[in-house]
Write an enzyme that holds these catalytic residues in place. Structure first.
Site, PDB file in Angstrom:
ATOM      1  CE  LYS A 135      13.632 -11.540 -37.099  1.00 34.51           C
ATOM      2  NZ  LYS A 135      13.530  -9.923 -37.283  1.00 34.51           N
TER       3      LYS A 135
ATOM      4  CB  SER B 163      14.916  -9.516 -40.996  1.00 33.49           C
ATOM      5  OG  SER B 163      14.633  -8.752 -39.767  1.00 33.49           O
TER       6      SER B 163
ATOM      7  CB  SER C  21      12.556  -6.316 -39.774  1.00 32.62           C
ATOM      8  OG  SER C  21      13.736  -5.861 -40.453  1.00 32.62           O
TER       9      SER C  21
END
Length: 488
Positions: A80, A155, A179
């Site tokens: 990420k 997210s 998330s």
């Protein structure tokens, strides 16, 4: 060769050990798939082919010399883009960090680099991890591999979409209010948020420091356990990372859950949870009961207050954490400014997106004189009550079972109302508020879209969650389904 993309990590390890495929060939397979598919999915912000091939080559050379290798050596992974990576652009999906290249690795990245994992690239997210759909990225929206007109969740939507589309066999994400688990559910894969303090947050670009936690995405529970094992453990660089022994997560996957006591909180099946989703989750609970677990309904009365308290605490912490982005030290600097205050104002206005600005304003307001007691203090008091609810539940149960997301993946642009978007995390936020471990595992489909089963555990008892999820996975075949649209 496309079926190799969907191999489990265990299958990849076996093929590497037998010499049926080299680490460089494996990395190239995934890099080629990214090149083919990612223009449609947009899971990655930065792809690192040179880094990946160099890392894979180093593993191949060690294997040729018969040096001892970690089980994950040579296995590709996606990271990420809020995890600092030395020498690789790290943006947190924000224009304010569009050109930031960290001089150091996050602790989890350093650990994966040390054991010989292969970094495919950095994945998309909602800007600074603020969102539930990966539509709030400062660069591009990510699309769900099961339906390109729908969101992958957020997210960590880029990481989830990359694993679901077999653009990476493993990925790391961060979970502040769901998330990791929510996008895992929407993309039909396994995602886990460890207990707060189990995994170092050093090098994670912070959103809300008392809530953020790094965790793994995988296609199977066994792969998830293997990656969690690699990133867990004490880190002196993170004062919130506890010095506790890391259990043998892989060894705990016995398939045996007979006698475990599972609670089903009734509040997680209330208004807002789509009936078809609730039905799929209840069918999954029946499977767990058939496997020998004792299942009983319970109540967590303060659940209804978790969402409101979260959206005071998280914005308050973000308003503090994001104060460092001022155009002076790194990242974007506006070209049109007068004076120091003008520089900060113009830079933040140009660099931050609407969702980030909204949360900064809300958080600053909640912390301001005259409102601190009315909002922030009360939210923290509510957080304590939520934790006590869980403590009481865990006096009776070994784990709790709920839906992960109240709905399957929604269409891009469908939840334009900010409040409606925030309700997407209603099932996951209480876990972060209490600092507990949570795991999402695929448990069915609604109208062709994946549904996730959420398991919530006692503090630092990730072992039990993995054990339950593995037993369920072994008894079902939901994890064997792959997005058909990608093969068209």
């Amino acid at each position: 060769m496309s079926e190799r993309h969907f191999w489990s990590v265990d299958a990849m390890r076996t093929a590497l050990a037998k010499g049926e495929i080299s680490a460089q060939e494996l990395a190239t397979l995934f890099l080629q798939r990214i090149e083919t598919l990612d223009p449609h999915i947009q899971a990655y912000l930065t792809v690192t082919p040179e880094e990946a091939i160099a890392q894979a080559k180093a593993v191949d050379e060690k294997r040729a010399r018969k040096e001892p290798l970690h089980p994950l050596a040579g296995i590709p992974i996606a990271l990420k883009d809020n995890l600092c990576t030395r020498g690789i652009r790290t943006t947190a999906a924000s224009k304010i960090l569009y050109n930031f290249v960290p001089p150091y690795d996050a602790t989890v990245v350093a650990r994966l680099r040390e054991i010989g994992m292969v970094f495919l690239g950095k994945t998309n997210l909602d800007e600074f991890a603020m969102g539930s759909s990966t539509e709030n990225s400062g660069f591009q929206p990510t699309r769900n591999p099961w339906d390109l007109e729908r969101v992958p969740g957020g997210s960590s939507g880029g990481s989830a979409a990359a694993v679901a589309a077999a653009e990476a066999p493993l990925a790391l994400g961060s979970d502040t209010g769901g998330s990791i688990r929510q996008p895992a559910a929407l993309c039909g894969i396994v995602g886990m948020k460890p207990t707060y303090g189990r995994v170092s947050r050093y090098g994670l670009i912070a959103y809300a420091s008392s809530l953020d936690q790094i965790g793994p995405f995988a296609r199977t529970v066994g792969d998830c356990a293997l990656l969690l094992q690699a990133i867990s453990g004490h880190d002196p660089l993170d004062s919130t990372c506890l010095n506790l022994e890391v259990p043998d997560y892989v060894g705990a996957l016995t398939g045996e859950i007979k006698g475990l006591r599972l609670g089903v909180p009734k509040e997680y099946f209330g208004a807002g949870v789509q009936p078809e989703v609730a039905a799929a989750v209840r069918q999954a609970i029946e499977v767990l009961a058939d496997l020998g677990a004792t299942v009983e309904e319970c109540s967590l009365p303060t659940t209804d207050y978790a969402l409101a308290a979260y959206y005071i605490i998280a914005p308050a912490e973000c308003s503090s954490n994001l104060a460092r982005f001022d155009g002076v030290r790194y990242g974007l600097r506006s070209k049109e400014w007068v004076g120091h205050i003008g520089l900060t104002e113009k830079t933040r206005d140009e660099g931050f997106g609407p969702e980030v600005k909204q949360r900064i304003v809300v958080g600053t307001y909640a912390l301001s004189a005259g409102y601190y007691d009315a909002y922030y203090r009360r939210a923290q008091q509510t957080r304590t009550l939520i934790r006590r609810d869980f403590d009481r539940a865990f006096e009776r149960f070994d784990a709790l079972v709920t839906p992960t997301s109240p709905t399957p993946a929604f269409r891009i642009g469908e939840k334009a109302d900010p409040l409606e978007m925030k309700l997407a995390d209603v099932c996951t936020i209480p876990v972060n508020m209490a600092g507990l471990p949570g795991l999402s595992v695929p448990c069915g489909f609604v109208n062709g879209l994946p549904v996730g089963l959420q398991l919530i555990g006692k503090p630092f008892d990730e072992t039990t969650l993995l054990r339950i999820a593995h037993a369920y996975e072994e008894a079902t075949d939901w994890h064997r389904h792959n997005p058909k649209i990608l093969e068209n």
